[in-house]
Design an enzyme around this catalytic site. Structure first.
Site, PDB file in Angstrom:
ATOM      1  NE  ARG A 103      34.421  10.892  79.874  1.00  0.00           N
ATOM      2  CZ  ARG A 103      35.508  10.746  80.625  1.00  0.00           C
ATOM      3  NH1 ARG A 103      36.335  10.036  80.458  1.00  0.00           N
ATOM      4  NH2 ARG A 103      34.878  10.360  82.063  1.00  0.00           N
TER       5      ARG A 103
ATOM      6  CD  GLU B   9      33.278   6.859  74.746  1.00  0.00           C
ATOM      7  OE1 GLU B   9      33.176   5.656  75.919  1.00  0.00           O
ATOM      8  OE2 GLU B   9      34.323   7.125  74.250  1.00  0.00           O
TER       9      GLU B   9
ATOM     10  CG  HIS C 293      36.359   4.829  77.739  1.00  0.00           C
ATOM     11  ND1 HIS C 293      35.092   6.090  77.507  1.00  0.00           N
ATOM     12  CD2 HIS C 293      36.475   5.372  79.304  1.00  0.00           C
ATOM     13  CE1 HIS C 293      35.386   6.544  78.630  1.00  0.00           C
ATOM     14  NE2 HIS C 293      36.498   6.595  79.298  1.00  0.00           N
TER      15      HIS C 293
HETATM   16  O1  LIG Z   1      37.568   7.404  81.134  1.00  0.00           O
HETATM   17  C1  LIG Z   1      37.983   7.141  82.479  1.00  0.00           C
HETATM   18  C2  LIG Z   1      36.802   7.984  83.608  1.00  0.00           C
HETATM   19  O2  LIG Z   1      36.994   9.484  83.650  1.00  0.00           O
HETATM   20  O3  LIG Z   1      37.822   8.056  84.709  1.00  0.00           O
END
Ligand SMILES: O=CC(=O)O
Length: 405
Positions: free
Chosen positions: A322, A351, A369
């Site tokens: 993250r 984001e 992402h």
């Molecule tokens: O980033 C994607 C997730 O956490 O599934």
């Protein structure tokens, strides 16, 4: 899902197969086809009522909830669900869920990191190779039509950043490569003692340098921009978070000949890699850090100024966890100053906003992402959600239970 159908289900208060779907309206919800034959889905997004009144009016008997993607699941929403026992997250990360409240209430959580592990790991390793070998930057070089004009890549355009000291190397063949240890010798203008090899590995005598036709400007902090630190074999990679994704990363990097170490909430007894209790020490013993851990109050900005300093000028940060794991403002400054070697980032603090300063850097690879998105992993996560719900309603053990911190 038709509203009338919802109303009919709601009459069956206490239906053992009633599952609440928690999602943002913008998300399409493709799980329906798999789940509908087996469960009664209660989906506020398909109801004309506002989500909160829908929940407070109808959701007293809900025992299980699917939290789709990054739809925030707050204590306020959880309070509307007094009978809730299970939260099934369709994501690997659960930072959008009030895990503290779930733990306090004794609500079990499952997440999707096992379904996404292989794809996320493939992506993390790909980012690492890209940063080290400058594949995206080389691709841009060709797309910009620079190969015939400038000779071989790399001939960076970002060499004049203030604050860097430069050494000068002149050589004949633009396909020449420089080993990292000799490259260090170039820094500080110790040219006569430096060892250069061309792309065939042939050692070149320093006098050849004098009669050369390409001028290359190198600073120590920018050596990495040239892919000079590119070879993976022998590199020390520190994995932050050796869960299902981190373990897949380690398998892949071992095959490349990297030496692996890790930090994690706890030492893993059956794991052969060196364990560091804190990320600072891990960074000091690593050429790259790969971030695979979840974001929580304990891990926010786990990669801070001190960790970046410990990682050093040629160190690389890869983040598929993250954005909030990294102090992004500091990272940008470290990259701009050349105080860190590069970064491969799939996730960002705000984001979809990505710091614009990073757009120009060839030692940074940016991705929206996207690490987990393959058709296989989406199918796997749908299957996992189905399996978990089925197990829950038949009092069987669940897969992928989230371990609260
Ligand atoms: O980033 C994607 C997730 O956490 O599934």
């Amino acid at each position: 899902m038709a509203v009338e159908a919802n109303q009919e289900w709601l009459k069956s208060n206490g239906d053992p197969h009633l599952v609440l779907v928690h999602r943002l309206p913008s998300f399409s919800f493709q799980l329906n086809d798999i789940l509908q034959p087996h469960f009664r889905l209660l989906d506020p997004v398909d109801s004309p009522e506002p989500a909160c009144s829908f929940l407070s009016n109808h959701a007293q008997s809900v025992r299980a909830l699917i939290c789709v993607a990054n739809t925030p699941l707050t204590a306020e929403t959880l309070n509307l669900l007094p009978s809730l026992e299970l939260v099934v997250a369709s994501s690997a990360g659960v930072d959008h869920i009030d895990t503290r409240e779930c733990r306090r209430r004794g609500i079990i959580m499952t997440n999707a990191s096992t379904a996404f592990a292989e794809d996320a790991a493939d992506y993390a390793v790909t980012l690492l190779i890209d940063v080290w070998r400058r594949i995206s930057a080389a691709d841009r070089f060709i797309h910009a039509g620079l190969w015939p004009v400038k000779g071989g890549y790399p001939l960076g355009s970002k060499l004049n950043r203030s604050g860097h000291r430069y050494g000068f190397v002149v050589f004949r063949r633009h396909s020449m490569s420089i080993t990292s240890s000799s490259a260090y010798k170039i820094y500080g203008l110790i040219l006569p003692r430096c060892i250069l090899r061309n792309s065939y590995g042939v050692r070149l005598a320093p006098r050849l340098l004098v009669h050369s036709d390409i001028l290359l400007v190198i600073s120590l902090s920018l050596l990495a921009s040239f892919g000079l630190h590119g070879c993976l074999g022998g590199k020390r990679v520190g994995i932050v978070g050796l869960g299902s994704i981190g373990s897949e990363v380690s398998k892949r990097l071992e095959a490349f000949g990297c030496s692996i170490a890790y930090s994690s909430r706890k030492e893993k007894p059956r794991v052969p890699y060196p364990y560091y209790t804190n990320v600072l020490e891990l960074a000091a013993h690593s050429d790259a850090l790969v971030l695979c851990c979840s974001l929580s109050e304990h891990t926010r900005h786990i990669i801070n100024k001190d960790v970046m300093t410990a990682l050093g000028k040629t160190g690389v940060i890869i983040n598929v966890g993250r954005g909030g794991l990294v102090d992004e403002k500091e990272l940008v400054q470290f990259l701009l100053r050349g105080d860190i070697g590069g970064a491969g980032l799939d996730v960002f603090e705000n984001e979809p906003d990505v710091p614009r300063e990073l757009f120009e850097l060839d030692n940074v690879v940016l991705s929206p992402h996207h690490a987990i998105f393959t058709s296989e992993s989406v199918e796997a996560v749908h299957q996992l959600i189905f399996t978990n719900l089925k197990a829950f309603f038949s009092n069987k053990p669940l897969q992928s239970v989230y371990q609260f911190e």
